[in-house]
Design an enzyme around this catalytic site. Structure first.
Site, mmCIF file in Angstrom:
data_model
loop_
_atom_site.group_PDB
_atom_site.id
_atom_site.type_symbol
_atom_site.label_atom_id
_atom_site.label_comp_id
_atom_site.label_asym_id
_atom_site.label_seq_id
_atom_site.Cartn_x
_atom_site.Cartn_y
_atom_site.Cartn_z
ATOM 1 N N GLY A 170 -47.370 31.100 42.653
ATOM 2 C CA GLY A 170 -48.098 32.282 43.146
ATOM 3 C C GLY A 170 -49.566 32.204 42.771
ATOM 4 O O GLY A 170 -49.941 31.566 41.788
ATOM 5 N N ARG A 194 -41.815 38.847 43.622
ATOM 6 C CA ARG A 194 -42.875 39.488 42.834
ATOM 7 C C ARG A 194 -42.485 40.936 42.603
ATOM 8 O O ARG A 194 -41.965 41.596 43.506
ATOM 9 C CB ARG A 194 -44.223 39.440 43.580
ATOM 10 N N GLU A 199 -45.108 43.589 33.822
ATOM 11 C CA GLU A 199 -44.334 42.623 33.038
ATOM 12 C C GLU A 199 -45.045 42.434 31.706
ATOM 13 O O GLU A 199 -46.225 42.129 31.715
ATOM 14 C CB GLU A 199 -44.221 41.285 33.774
ATOM 15 N N HIS A 259 -38.458 37.507 33.883
ATOM 16 C CA HIS A 259 -39.190 36.555 34.724
ATOM 17 C C HIS A 259 -38.944 35.108 34.266
ATOM 18 O O HIS A 259 -39.860 34.407 33.829
ATOM 19 C CB HIS A 259 -40.699 36.857 34.718
ATOM 20 N N SER A 314 -38.177 30.047 36.815
ATOM 21 C CA SER A 314 -38.413 28.597 36.742
ATOM 22 C C SER A 314 -38.148 28.033 35.346
ATOM 23 O O SER A 314 -38.522 26.904 35.040
ATOM 24 C CB SER A 314 -39.859 28.285 37.144
#
Length: 328
Positions: free
Chosen positions: A85, A245, A274, A293, A296
């Protein structure tokens, strides 16, 4: 006598996986200074750290705006972000100044798709609730309807945004026996045929899907997309999953939808803000699973991201082709 080229200054805004650090330190073209912490760099330190930098390696949590660009000064050639992003960067301002931008798409596709499937299953099959019941003594005898949830077999899945990650999610969900795969976005995607994807209007997707998966970029069109009107169109038994998002979801409206039975459950890997404050209303709900979050977060993926961000940065410093450059 040969003149030694002056090393270009680079500022790294966080402690990053060693794969990237090693590439930068062994390149011999830059002098690296870094905010050596796992916590985000304070704004004052960021503005100080970028002064005179030719390159910045940043994270999603760093707001790279005109103030940062001004603080860096005229030598700034490249910004490399350790993310897919780039909504944390003032792209128009960066473009205006002719600064190149590197990012890390593709490499986190598989890890994020895996996590999305894990979150969908954990939410739909109520895994966090089950773990809690085992720990607090709520597990007594077998009961026919206790902790029942929703399965993927024979279901309809709707994916909003069938890009790289959306497609990878679809490929992983289909073997569970998903009956129909619907998707919506700006245009129909030829590769959707691989998963028998049906391109449908948003209203159709919402009214027919048992699972709604958000895998879209954050744009002015998708900001606050999931609001009261959106949830009203969903099935009462539907599960919403967001690994895109946080700002795509209106969290106040989501809370209302979850508490009134408008939708069955929600799984979020991204929130606004966040981290989500521990007293946030969503965290009081059993039918809302919130992760910090970690889309990944596999060792190999983060290492590959770090190396790619470093290579992007070096290419920008040296004026060569970037492995993964953001084209404006």
């Amino acid at each position: 006598m040969q003149r030694v080229a002056k090393l270009m200054k680079v500022f790294v805004t966080r402690r990053i996986p060693p794969e990237g650090t090693q590439i930068l330190s062994s390149a011999g073209v830059c002098e690296v200074s870094a905010w050596d912490s796992d916590e985000p760099v304070p704004r004052t330190e960021l503005l100080k750290g970028v002064q005179g930098a030719a390159g910045i390696l940043c994270l999603l949590s760093d707001k790279i705006d005109a103030e940062v660009l001004n603080a860096a000064g005229p030598d700034l050639k490249v910004i490399s972000t350790l993310s897919v992003g780039f909504d944390h960067m003032a792209i128009d301002e960066i473009k205006k100044r002719g600064i190149r931008v590197g990012y890390t798409p593709d490499v986190l596709t598989d890890a994020t798709a895996e996590l999305t499937v894990a979150l969908l299953l954990a939410t739909a099959r109520r895994l966090p609730e089950g773990v809690e019941e085992v720990k607090n003594g709520g597990w007594s005898t077998w009961k026919p309807l206790w902790l029942c949830g929703y399965g993927l077999s024979g279901s309809t899945v709707g994916i909003i945004g069938l890009g790289r990650i959306g497609m990878a999610i679809a490929q992983r969900l289909m073997p569970f026996g998903v009956k129909r795969l619907l998707y919506t976005g700006r245009s129909a995607k030829p590769h959707a045929a691989e998963v028998n994807g049906e391109f449908v209007p948003m209203d159709t997707l919402l009214s027919q899907s048992d699972f709604v998966v958000l895998s879209c970029a954050l744009t002015p069109e998708t900001q606050g997309l999931c609001d009261k009107a959106f949830y009203t169109k969903m099935k009462k038994t539907a599960v919403l999953v967001n690994t895109s998002r946080g700002a795509v979801v209106n969290q106040e409206d989501l809370y209302e939808a979850l508490t009134t039975g408008q939708i069955a459950a929600a799984g979020l890997d991204v929130t606004t803000p966040e981290p989500l404050p521990t007293n946030h209303p969503l965290l009081t709900l059993k039918n809302c699973v919130v992760l910090p979050h970690i889309g990944s977060a596999t060792y190999s993926t983060r290492g590959i991201m770090s190396a790619l961000a470093a290579r992007n940065l070096l290419a920008g410093l040296q004026g060569t082709d970037m492995p993964s450059e953001l084209k404006f």
